[in-house]
Motif scaffolding. Structure first.
Motif, PDB file in Angstrom:
ATOM      1  N   UNK A  33     -17.928  27.335 -31.508  1.00 32.89           N
ATOM      2  CA  UNK A  33     -17.120  26.338 -32.205  1.00 32.89           C
ATOM      3  C   UNK A  33     -16.163  27.047 -33.146  1.00 32.89           C
ATOM      4  N   UNK A  34     -14.893  26.669 -33.063  1.00 32.64           N
ATOM      5  CA  UNK A  34     -13.881  27.278 -33.914  1.00 32.64           C
ATOM      6  C   UNK A  34     -12.891  26.215 -34.367  1.00 32.64           C
ATOM      7  N   UNK A  35     -12.537  26.262 -35.644  1.00 35.40           N
ATOM      8  CA  UNK A  35     -11.495  25.399 -36.191  1.00 35.40           C
ATOM      9  C   UNK A  35     -10.528  26.282 -36.956  1.00 35.40           C
ATOM     10  N   UNK A  36      -9.261  26.191 -36.604  1.00 35.36           N
ATOM     11  CA  UNK A  36      -8.226  26.953 -37.294  1.00 35.36           C
ATOM     12  C   UNK A  36      -7.225  25.978 -37.892  1.00 35.36           C
ATOM     13  N   UNK A  37      -6.832  26.250 -39.115  1.00 30.23           N
ATOM     14  CA  UNK A  37      -5.874  25.442 -39.855  1.00 30.23           C
ATOM     15  C   UNK A  37      -4.809  26.415 -40.389  1.00 30.23           C
ATOM     16  N   UNK A  38      -4.007  27.033 -39.485  1.00 29.74           N
ATOM     17  CA  UNK A  38      -3.218  28.205 -39.838  1.00 29.74           C
ATOM     18  C   UNK A  38      -2.108  27.984 -40.865  1.00 29.74           C
ATOM     19  N   UNK A  39      -1.591  26.788 -40.970  1.00 28.15           N
ATOM     20  CA  UNK A  39      -0.459  26.578 -41.871  1.00 28.15           C
ATOM     21  C   UNK A  39      -0.779  25.625 -43.028  1.00 28.15           C
ATOM     22  N   UNK A  40      -2.047  25.472 -43.321  1.00 24.12           N
ATOM     23  CA  UNK A  40      -2.434  24.616 -44.449  1.00 24.12           C
ATOM     24  C   UNK A  40      -2.040  25.329 -45.742  1.00 24.12           C
ATOM     25  N   UNK A  41      -1.648  24.665 -46.753  1.00 20.92           N
ATOM     26  CA  UNK A  41      -1.593  23.217 -46.906  1.00 20.92           C
ATOM     27  C   UNK A  41      -0.287  22.585 -46.440  1.00 20.92           C
ATOM     28  N   UNK A  87     -12.371  16.884 -41.675  1.00 21.32           N
ATOM     29  CA  UNK A  87     -12.722  17.822 -42.746  1.00 21.32           C
ATOM     30  C   UNK A  87     -11.600  18.824 -42.993  1.00 21.32           C
ATOM     31  N   UNK A  88     -10.757  19.046 -41.977  1.00 23.36           N
ATOM     32  CA  UNK A  88      -9.619  19.946 -42.126  1.00 23.36           C
ATOM     33  C   UNK A  88      -8.433  19.310 -42.827  1.00 23.36           C
ATOM     34  N   UNK A  89      -8.541  18.035 -43.191  1.00 22.34           N
ATOM     35  CA  UNK A  89      -7.477  17.366 -43.933  1.00 22.34           C
ATOM     36  C   UNK A  89      -6.607  16.455 -43.094  1.00 22.34           C
ATOM     37  N   UNK A  90      -6.963  16.237 -41.835  1.00 22.89           N
ATOM     38  CA  UNK A  90      -6.176  15.413 -40.919  1.00 22.89           C
ATOM     39  C   UNK A  90      -6.934  14.132 -40.605  1.00 22.89           C
ATOM     40  N   UNK A  91      -6.245  13.158 -40.019  1.00 20.13           N
ATOM     41  CA  UNK A  91      -6.997  11.999 -39.522  1.00 20.13           C
ATOM     42  C   UNK A  91      -7.968  12.470 -38.434  1.00 20.13           C
ATOM     43  N   UNK A  92      -9.103  11.795 -38.267  1.00 19.19           N
ATOM     44  CA  UNK A  92     -10.054  12.228 -37.238  1.00 19.19           C
ATOM     45  C   UNK A  92      -9.411  12.174 -35.850  1.00 19.19           C
ATOM     46  N   UNK A  93      -9.582  13.231 -35.090  1.00 16.64           N
ATOM     47  CA  UNK A  93      -9.089  13.275 -33.718  1.00 16.64           C
ATOM     48  C   UNK A  93     -10.124  12.570 -32.845  1.00 16.64           C
ATOM     49  N   UNK A  94      -9.834  11.340 -32.485  1.00 15.54           N
ATOM     50  CA  UNK A  94     -10.750  10.528 -31.686  1.00 15.54           C
ATOM     51  C   UNK A  94     -10.355  10.647 -30.213  1.00 15.54           C
ATOM     52  N   UNK A  95     -11.092  11.463 -29.491  1.00 15.20           N
ATOM     53  CA  UNK A  95     -10.831  11.643 -28.065  1.00 15.20           C
ATOM     54  C   UNK A  95     -11.197  10.378 -27.308  1.00 15.20           C
ATOM     55  N   UNK A  96     -10.354  10.017 -26.367  1.00 14.21           N
ATOM     56  CA  UNK A  96     -10.654   8.866 -25.525  1.00 14.21           C
ATOM     57  C   UNK A  96     -11.864   9.177 -24.652  1.00 14.21           C
ATOM     58  N   UNK A  97     -12.655   8.166 -24.320  1.00 14.29           N
ATOM     59  CA  UNK A  97     -13.762   8.405 -23.396  1.00 14.29           C
ATOM     60  C   UNK A  97     -13.241   8.993 -22.089  1.00 14.29           C
ATOM     61  N   UNK A  98     -14.030   9.858 -21.498  1.00 11.79           N
ATOM     62  CA  UNK A  98     -13.644  10.543 -20.259  1.00 11.79           C
ATOM     63  C   UNK A  98     -14.462  10.004 -19.091  1.00 11.79           C
ATOM     64  N   UNK A  99     -13.812   9.838 -17.962  1.00 11.35           N
ATOM     65  CA  UNK A  99     -14.507   9.458 -16.732  1.00 11.35           C
ATOM     66  C   UNK A  99     -14.739  10.739 -15.939  1.00 11.35           C
ATOM     67  N   UNK A 100     -15.865  11.396 -16.194  1.00 10.56           N
ATOM     68  CA  UNK A 100     -16.154  12.669 -15.559  1.00 10.56           C
ATOM     69  C   UNK A 100     -16.356  12.523 -14.053  1.00 10.56           C
ATOM     70  N   UNK A 101     -16.818  11.367 -13.614  1.00  8.36           N
ATOM     71  CA  UNK A 101     -16.958  11.121 -12.183  1.00  8.36           C
ATOM     72  C   UNK A 101     -15.611  11.140 -11.485  1.00  8.36           C
ATOM     73  N   UNK A 102     -14.622  10.488 -12.086  1.00 15.04           N
ATOM     74  CA  UNK A 102     -13.273  10.472 -11.511  1.00 15.04           C
ATOM     75  C   UNK A 102     -12.636  11.856 -11.584  1.00 15.04           C
ATOM     76  N   UNK A 103     -12.849  12.576 -12.675  1.00 16.48           N
ATOM     77  CA  UNK A 103     -12.316  13.934 -12.792  1.00 16.48           C
ATOM     78  C   UNK A 103     -12.924  14.850 -11.724  1.00 16.48           C
TER      79      UNK A 103
END
Length: 166
Positions: A36-44, A136-152
């Motif tokens: 797991x990695x989180x980079x916030x290279x140009x904050x603030x 936690x990085x200061x942005x709105x939460x990135x809410x990923x859409x549900x994925x249809x792994x069967x279709x993928x």
């Protein structure tokens, strides 16, 4: 609410559901953050209001057999990059994994189970980690859409079949 998989007894290394020892069974043995990695290279500066960010999302699934018979590790890899005005806001790289035990599964069913059903079970937990971390990085939460792994999975199989020479 009870956990159905936790109540499946294991007899002689094989899963049973209490009724029929030949019934197909899948059990989640563990799930965990592998990398797991989180980079916030140009904050603030990147936290200031501006144009709508562009999100680049890449997803990959892999699986491998473990030494124990019928046990497989499945990796769900998610890379998310947010850019605004040509500058990176944040980069998230996550490998979320699970150990799955199978019993009485036909050989031709392993691949779709490993590459479609198992990632479907892991995805909500990975999605939660990504949303919390971006917030936690200061942005709105990135809410990923549900994925249809069967279709993928079906789409990927079709692509590889079409790529094969006749």
């Amino acid at each position: 609410m009870t956990d159905e998989t936790a109540q499946m007894p294991v007899e002689n290394g094989a899963l049973t559901n209490g009724s029929d020892a030949t019934s197909p069974a899948i059990r989640v043995l563990a799930q965990y953050v592998k990398d797991f990695s989180f980079e916030n290279p140009h904050a603030p500066n990147s936290l200031r209001e501006g144009s709508q960010p562009k999100i680049d999302l890449q997803l990959d699934v892999s699986a491998r057999a473990m030494e124990e018979a019928g046990v497989f590790e499945v990796d769900l890899k998610i890379n998310a990059r947010s850019e605004r005005d040509g500058q990176s806001q944040f980069i998230i790289e996550l490998v979320y994994s699970g150990l799955f035990q199978f019993a009485n599964i036909p050989a031709d069913a392993f691949e779709p189970l490993l590459l479609a059903e198992c990632p479907k079970l892991l995805f909500p937990f990975a999605r939660h980690l990504i949303a919390n971390t971006s917030q936690a990085g200061g942005y709105p939460p990135l809410m990923l859409d549900p994925m249809d792994f069967g279709a993928l999975y079906a789409s990927q199989k079709l692509e590889s079949a079409n790529a094969q020479p006749a």
